[in-house]
Design a protein around this motif. Structure first.
Motif, short mmCIF file in Angstrom:
data_model
loop_
_atom_site.label_atom_id
_atom_site.label_comp_id
_atom_site.label_asym_id
_atom_site.label_seq_id
_atom_site.Cartn_x
_atom_site.Cartn_y
_atom_site.Cartn_z
N ILE A 225 0.84 -1.20 0.00
CA ILE A 225 0.00 0.00 0.00
C ILE A 225 0.87 1.25 0.00
CG2 ILE A 225 -1.77 1.29 1.25
CD1 ILE A 225 -2.78 -1.38 2.35
N GLY A 226 1.98 1.21 0.74
CA GLY A 226 2.90 2.35 0.75
C GLY A 226 3.48 2.60 -0.63
N ALA A 227 3.88 1.52 -1.30
CA ALA A 227 4.39 1.66 -2.66
C ALA A 227 3.30 2.19 -3.58
CB ALA A 227 4.90 0.31 -3.17
N GLY A 228 2.06 1.78 -3.35
CA GLY A 228 0.95 2.27 -4.15
C GLY A 228 0.73 3.76 -3.98
N CYS A 229 0.87 4.26 -2.76
CA CYS A 229 0.76 5.70 -2.52
C CYS A 229 1.87 6.45 -3.25
CB CYS A 229 0.83 5.99 -1.02
SG CYS A 229 -0.63 5.45 -0.10
N TRP A 230 3.05 5.87 -3.27
CA TRP A 230 4.16 6.47 -4.02
C TRP A 230 3.83 6.52 -5.51
CZ3 TRP A 230 8.73 3.29 -6.03
CH2 TRP A 230 9.70 4.12 -6.62
N THR A 231 3.29 5.43 -6.05
CA THR A 231 2.90 5.41 -7.46
C THR A 231 1.86 6.48 -7.75
OG1 THR A 231 3.38 3.06 -7.71
CG2 THR A 231 1.85 4.02 -9.29
N PHE A 232 0.89 6.63 -6.86
CA PHE A 232 -0.14 7.66 -7.04
C PHE A 232 0.52 9.03 -7.11
CE2 PHE A 232 -3.68 10.37 -6.35
CZ PHE A 232 -4.82 9.65 -6.67
N GLU A 233 1.53 9.23 -6.29
CA GLU A 233 2.24 10.52 -6.27
C GLU A 233 2.97 10.78 -7.58
OE1 GLU A 233 5.84 12.75 -6.33
OE2 GLU A 233 5.94 10.60 -5.81
N TYR A 234 3.81 9.83 -8.02
CA TYR A 234 4.63 10.12 -9.20
C TYR A 234 3.82 10.11 -10.49
CZ TYR A 234 5.46 4.97 -9.89
OH TYR A 234 5.34 3.62 -10.08
N ASP A 235 2.79 9.27 -10.56
CA ASP A 235 1.99 9.25 -11.78
C ASP A 235 1.16 10.53 -11.90
OD1 ASP A 235 0.95 7.62 -14.13
OD2 ASP A 235 -0.91 8.12 -13.11
N THR A 236 0.61 10.98 -10.78
CA THR A 236 -0.18 12.22 -10.80
C THR A 236 0.71 13.41 -11.11
OG1 THR A 236 -1.70 11.28 -9.15
CG2 THR A 236 -1.75 13.68 -9.46
N LEU A 237 1.91 13.43 -10.57
CA LEU A 237 2.82 14.54 -10.83
C LEU A 237 3.18 14.61 -12.31
CD1 LEU A 237 4.40 16.79 -9.37
CD2 LEU A 237 6.31 15.19 -9.15
N CYS A 238 3.52 13.48 -12.90
CA CYS A 238 3.85 13.46 -14.33
C CYS A 238 2.62 13.76 -15.18
CB CYS A 238 4.45 12.11 -14.71
SG CYS A 238 4.99 12.00 -16.43
N ALA A 239 1.44 13.34 -14.72
CA ALA A 239 0.21 13.54 -15.48
C ALA A 239 -0.16 15.01 -15.63
CB ALA A 239 -0.93 12.77 -14.83
N LEU A 240 0.44 15.86 -14.83
CA LEU A 240 0.17 17.29 -14.96
C LEU A 240 0.57 17.81 -16.34
CD1 LEU A 240 1.31 18.52 -11.43
CD2 LEU A 240 -1.00 18.72 -12.38
N THR A 241 1.51 17.12 -17.00
CA THR A 241 1.91 17.54 -18.35
C THR A 241 0.76 17.42 -19.34
OG1 THR A 241 2.69 15.31 -18.89
CG2 THR A 241 4.31 16.85 -17.98
N ASP A 242 -0.16 16.50 -19.06
CA ASP A 242 -1.25 16.20 -20.00
C ASP A 242 -2.60 16.72 -19.53
OD1 ASP A 242 0.71 14.78 -21.38
OD2 ASP A 242 0.20 12.91 -20.39
N LYS A 243 -2.63 17.51 -18.49
CA LYS A 243 -3.89 17.89 -17.86
C LYS A 243 -4.87 18.50 -18.86
CE LYS A 243 -5.82 20.70 -14.11
NZ LYS A 243 -5.50 21.62 -12.99
N ASP A 244 -4.44 19.48 -19.64
CA ASP A 244 -5.34 20.13 -20.60
C ASP A 244 -5.82 19.16 -21.67
OD1 ASP A 244 -5.05 22.49 -19.22
OD2 ASP A 244 -3.48 23.29 -20.54
N ASP A 245 -4.90 18.31 -22.15
CA ASP A 245 -5.27 17.33 -23.16
C ASP A 245 -6.21 16.27 -22.60
OD1 ASP A 245 -3.80 18.31 -25.42
OD2 ASP A 245 -1.98 17.66 -24.40
N ASP A 246 -6.02 15.89 -21.33
CA ASP A 246 -6.91 14.91 -20.71
C ASP A 246 -8.33 15.44 -20.63
OD1 ASP A 246 -4.95 13.03 -20.40
OD2 ASP A 246 -4.56 13.45 -18.29
N ILE A 247 -8.46 16.72 -20.33
CA ILE A 247 -9.79 17.34 -20.27
C ILE A 247 -10.46 17.28 -21.64
CG2 ILE A 247 -11.03 19.50 -19.91
CD1 ILE A 247 -8.92 20.21 -17.79
N LYS A 248 -9.70 17.63 -22.69
CA LYS A 248 -10.25 17.62 -24.05
C LYS A 248 -10.61 16.21 -24.50
CE LYS A 248 -7.42 21.58 -25.41
NZ LYS A 248 -6.24 22.00 -26.21
N ASN A 249 -9.79 15.23 -24.11
CA ASN A 249 -9.98 13.86 -24.58
C ASN A 249 -10.88 13.03 -23.69
OD1 ASN A 249 -8.21 14.41 -26.70
ND2 ASN A 249 -6.42 13.76 -25.51
N GLY A 250 -11.36 13.62 -22.58
CA GLY A 250 -12.26 12.91 -21.69
C GLY A 250 -11.61 11.84 -20.86
N ILE A 251 -10.32 12.00 -20.55
CA ILE A 251 -9.59 11.02 -19.74
C ILE A 251 -9.67 11.41 -18.27
CG2 ILE A 251 -7.35 9.97 -19.31
CD1 ILE A 251 -8.60 9.21 -21.97
#
Length: 343
Positions: A225-251
């Protein structure tokens, strides 16, 4: 004790929903045209560019030029292997054998996951600034060519699972259920990173199983679970690069929900990750060196989240490799504690 082995996004994810195949080429092109050439920095040349042009796209398809994903997949395995070896006082040579095995397996499965992800994600990748240069999105490869390259990778991965003890083989193969379920979750739930975290950190359990032939759930569930929280952190941080595109694409993405609170919330996830890894270390009766490693990892995450420019695309994408250092410090502390205990 098990015998010595003989020898995952757009973000860090494995798939995207089949729904994306319904995106029309006309709509995709309109989205592409909304981005200017300055929207995302040009990728710097890598060693893959020195390869013949006929095979170059296959290497880029697996992201083999970028070690971040492989390391993020590997380190939870490394924590688990090292902690299990410490618990059962396995020979150090056994630990190194399994660490080498899981490093290779992480590369194989991460590469295969990237291929599968891009096969499903072709149209959306083409409409996203960060991913539009990927081989399938750019038209350098067809889905059929990608599939042909995937078959031997999956065959090798399954063969590697079969080198483990029977419990570990079955347990490892069971993780494919999460891999299959994840795509739908991006269309069903608000936080698909949760399913990604469950899938991407299976090694935090599998590593221990490969050493002992079973899992001490009391110790390794907190680690998982601790490793999972870490994954949530790094994936969300990197996902900020695609935030606008995710909104447009419905992701679905946590970055959209968190809004301006994203940095603060990721601090919370990082704190929980460090706390649970520490708790797992306590239950496994580790010594000071283990907790020193966790402390170094915690300081690294705190510095990263405090200083990163969440509006700078290059910094955000580089955050994946920067996050891997968190995994390294925890493993280094666990390994140092294990080596000292064997003296």
């Amino acid at each position: 004790m098990a015998p010595v082995v003989q020898y995952k996004f757009r973000h860090s994810n494995f798939f995207t929903s089949i729904y994306l195949l319904g995106v029309s080429m006309g709509e995709t092109q309109k989205l592409i045209n909304q981005h200017s050439a300055e929207d995302y920095p040009v990728q710097a040349p890598t060693w893959v560019d020195r390869l013949p042009s006929s095979i170059r796209p296959y290497f880029y398809l697996t992201r083999i030029d970028n070690p971040a994903g492989t390391l993020l997949l590997f380190y939870p395995c490394a924590w688990s292997v090292t902690m299990a070896c410490y618990a059962v006082r396995a020979p150090i040579t056994m630990a190194w054998n399994y660490l080498g095995f899981f490093l290779i397996a992480s590369q194989v499965f991460h590469a295969a996951g990237c291929v599968i992800d891009d096969m499903w994600d072709k149209n959306i990748d083409a409409a996203t600034a960060r991913t539009r240069r990927r081989p399938l999105a750019a038209g350098d490869l067809s889905r059929f060519q990608a599939f042909l390259s995937l078959v031997p990778q999956l065959a090798l991965g399954v063969w590697m699972f079969m080198q483990l003890n029977e419990f570990s083989t079955n347990f490892g193969l069971s993780s494919l259920v999460l891999v299959v379920v994840y795509p739908a979750m991006k269309r069903v739930i608000t936080y698909p990173q949760i399913v990604l975290a469950l899938c991407f950190n299976w090694g935090a359990l599998l590593g221990a199983a490969s050493i002992a032939g079973t899992i001490d759930w009391r110790v390794f569930i907190p680690l998982y679970i601790g490793a999972g929280c870490w994954t949530f952190e790094y994936d969300t941080l990197c996902a900020l690069t695609d935030k606008d595109d995710d909104i447009k694409n419905g992701i679905n993405s946590a970055t959209i929900i968190f809004g301006d609170w994203v940095r603060h919330i990721l601090f919370v996830f990082s704190f929980v990750a460090c706390s649970l890894v520490t708790y797992a270390g306590i239950l496994n009766e580790h010594g000071p060196l283990f907790f020193f490693g966790v402390g170094l990892g915690a300081l690294h995450l705190a510095r990263l989240l405090s200083t990163i420019d969440i509006k700078d695309m290059e910094s955000l994408e580089a955050s994946l490799l920067n996050n891997a250092w968190f995994g390294f410090w925890i493993w280094a502390g666990a390994m140092a504690d294990y080596v000292v205990s064997m003296q």
